[in-house]
Motif scaffolding. Structure first.
Motif, PDB file in Angstrom:
ATOM      1  N   THR A  96     -41.380  50.532 -25.699  1.00 29.93           N
ATOM      2  CA  THR A  96     -42.614  50.980 -26.338  1.00 29.93           C
ATOM      3  C   THR A  96     -43.784  50.278 -25.644  1.00 29.93           C
ATOM      4  O   THR A  96     -43.590  49.287 -24.933  1.00 29.93           O
ATOM      5  CB  THR A  96     -42.634  50.622 -27.841  1.00 29.93           C
ATOM      6  OG1 THR A  96     -42.656  49.196 -27.968  1.00 29.93           O
ATOM      7  CG2 THR A  96     -41.445  51.227 -28.580  1.00 29.93           C
ATOM      8  N   ASN A 106     -45.907  59.728 -18.502  1.00 28.35           N
ATOM      9  CA  ASN A 106     -45.885  59.330 -19.905  1.00 28.35           C
ATOM     10  C   ASN A 106     -46.962  60.109 -20.660  1.00 28.35           C
ATOM     11  O   ASN A 106     -47.966  60.504 -20.064  1.00 28.35           O
ATOM     12  CB  ASN A 106     -46.159  57.827 -20.027  1.00 28.35           C
ATOM     13  CG  ASN A 106     -44.999  56.996 -19.533  1.00 28.35           C
ATOM     14  OD1 ASN A 106     -43.860  57.268 -19.850  1.00 28.35           O
ATOM     15  ND2 ASN A 106     -45.293  55.978 -18.730  1.00 28.35           N
ATOM     16  N   LYS A 122     -51.737  60.719 -25.990  1.00 27.35           N
ATOM     17  CA  LYS A 122     -51.354  60.623 -27.404  1.00 27.35           C
ATOM     18  C   LYS A 122     -50.685  59.292 -27.736  1.00 27.35           C
ATOM     19  O   LYS A 122     -50.190  59.099 -28.839  1.00 27.35           O
ATOM     20  CB  LYS A 122     -50.375  61.755 -27.744  1.00 27.35           C
ATOM     21  CG  LYS A 122     -50.923  63.133 -27.507  1.00 27.35           C
ATOM     22  CD  LYS A 122     -49.841  64.157 -27.761  1.00 27.35           C
ATOM     23  CE  LYS A 122     -50.233  65.490 -27.146  1.00 27.35           C
ATOM     24  NZ  LYS A 122     -49.083  66.318 -26.872  1.00 27.35           N
ATOM     25  N   MET A 123     -50.636  58.388 -26.797  1.00 28.26           N
ATOM     26  CA  MET A 123     -49.880  57.155 -26.914  1.00 28.26           C
ATOM     27  C   MET A 123     -50.365  56.235 -28.044  1.00 28.26           C
ATOM     28  O   MET A 123     -51.562  56.051 -28.220  1.00 28.26           O
ATOM     29  CB  MET A 123     -50.023  56.425 -25.565  1.00 28.26           C
ATOM     30  CG  MET A 123     -48.909  55.608 -25.135  1.00 28.26           C
ATOM     31  SD  MET A 123     -49.057  55.171 -23.383  1.00 28.26           S
ATOM     32  CE  MET A 123     -50.716  54.589 -23.184  1.00 28.26           C
ATOM     33  N   THR A 124     -49.391  55.661 -28.768  1.00 28.73           N
ATOM     34  CA  THR A 124     -49.672  54.618 -29.761  1.00 28.73           C
ATOM     35  C   THR A 124     -48.833  53.396 -29.365  1.00 28.73           C
ATOM     36  O   THR A 124     -48.080  53.459 -28.398  1.00 28.73           O
ATOM     37  CB  THR A 124     -49.269  55.065 -31.188  1.00 28.73           C
ATOM     38  OG1 THR A 124     -47.849  55.201 -31.242  1.00 28.73           O
ATOM     39  CG2 THR A 124     -49.948  56.371 -31.576  1.00 28.73           C
ATOM     40  N   THR A 184     -46.227  52.313 -30.592  1.00 25.27           N
ATOM     41  CA  THR A 184     -44.788  52.550 -30.726  1.00 25.27           C
ATOM     42  C   THR A 184     -44.266  53.686 -29.845  1.00 25.27           C
ATOM     43  O   THR A 184     -43.087  54.029 -29.925  1.00 25.27           O
ATOM     44  CB  THR A 184     -44.429  52.838 -32.197  1.00 25.27           C
ATOM     45  OG1 THR A 184     -45.180  53.983 -32.633  1.00 25.27           O
ATOM     46  CG2 THR A 184     -44.741  51.637 -33.092  1.00 25.27           C
ATOM     47  N   THR A 185     -45.114  54.245 -29.011  1.00 25.31           N
ATOM     48  CA  THR A 185     -44.679  55.304 -28.097  1.00 25.31           C
ATOM     49  C   THR A 185     -43.774  54.713 -27.029  1.00 25.31           C
ATOM     50  O   THR A 185     -44.106  53.705 -26.413  1.00 25.31           O
ATOM     51  CB  THR A 185     -45.890  55.985 -27.422  1.00 25.31           C
ATOM     52  OG1 THR A 185     -46.752  56.503 -28.427  1.00 25.31           O
ATOM     53  CG2 THR A 185     -45.456  57.111 -26.495  1.00 25.31           C
ATOM     54  N   LYS A 186     -42.615  55.342 -26.824  1.00 32.00           N
ATOM     55  CA  LYS A 186     -41.680  54.895 -25.792  1.00 32.00           C
ATOM     56  C   LYS A 186     -42.175  55.428 -24.448  1.00 32.00           C
ATOM     57  O   LYS A 186     -42.466  56.606 -24.313  1.00 32.00           O
ATOM     58  CB  LYS A 186     -40.279  55.414 -26.088  1.00 32.00           C
ATOM     59  CG  LYS A 186     -39.214  54.791 -25.210  1.00 32.00           C
ATOM     60  CD  LYS A 186     -37.938  54.579 -26.003  1.00 32.00           C
ATOM     61  CE  LYS A 186     -36.784  54.156 -25.142  1.00 32.00           C
ATOM     62  NZ  LYS A 186     -36.820  52.810 -24.638  1.00 32.00           N
ATOM     63  N   VAL A 187     -42.288  54.528 -23.474  1.00 34.10           N
ATOM     64  CA  VAL A 187     -42.768  54.891 -22.139  1.00 34.10           C
ATOM     65  C   VAL A 187     -41.813  54.345 -21.082  1.00 34.10           C
ATOM     66  O   VAL A 187     -41.020  53.457 -21.345  1.00 34.10           O
ATOM     67  CB  VAL A 187     -44.204  54.363 -21.880  1.00 34.10           C
ATOM     68  CG1 VAL A 187     -45.219  55.065 -22.769  1.00 34.10           C
ATOM     69  CG2 VAL A 187     -44.284  52.864 -22.062  1.00 34.10           C
TER      70      VAL A 187
END
Length: 171
Positions: free
Chosen positions: A50, A80, A84-86, A88-91
């Motif tokens: 994340t 990636n 919209k990434m936060t 907890t977003t898996k990258v």
């Protein structure tokens, strides 16, 4: 608000004090260099997690990691979802080595494409070849036949090129 939007508001804020922005970018470039040194020292291992986990792994804050992810995104084998990434977003940092090198050259980031870790990935000739390929791809070449000074102007005025558009081009 997505992380990328927060990063951009912070890093590209025209109303911010110039000294504060310069410090932000100087600090960012130091962290960026360190992350790339670690990535390039083991370039075949795909790093993922994340955003929060990667920030922790590379001992930096979420915003700096967001800037890093924005910067490396065009060099990844699979981009990636940075818009919209936060936290907890898996990258993934599965980068294409040649593309990464060329993108560093395109960005004028000599502190990155000049990293000594590249020497274990590409020999000097390959680095030179990639550098030249990237620079040549940025060169604008005019296609079509060359217009002579005494040829009719291509704009259709009926004048000679040297007395029309050629005169403006050389002014």
């Amino acid at each position: 608000m997505a992380l990328l939007e927060k990063w951009q508001k912070m890093a590209y804020n025209e109303n911010e004090d110039k000294n504060k922005l310069q410090k932000l970018w100087a600090d960012y470039f130091e962290v960026e260099k360190g992350i790339y040194q670690k990535l390039l020292s083991d370039p075949d291992t795909v790093v993922s997690g994340t955003v929060e986990e990667l920030a922790e792994k590379y001992e930096t804050d979420i915003m700096t990691m967001t800037g890093f992810l924005d910067g490396i995104n065009d060099s990844l084998k699979k981009k990636n979802p940075i818009e919209k990434m936060t936290e907890t977003t898996k990258v993934s940092l599965d980068f294409d080595k040649e593309l990464l090198y060329k993108n560093m050259v395109a960005a004028g980031a000599d502190w990155l494409y000049g990293l000594e870790e590249w020497n274990d990935i590409f020999d000097a000739d390959k680095q030179k070849e990639l550098y030249k390929e990237q620079k040549a791809s940025q060169t604008v070449r005019h296609e079509g036949p060359k217009i002579g000074r005494n040829d009719p102007c291509p704009c259709g005025s009926g004048k000679k090129y040297k007395k029309c558009c050629g005169a403006r081009a050389n002014a």
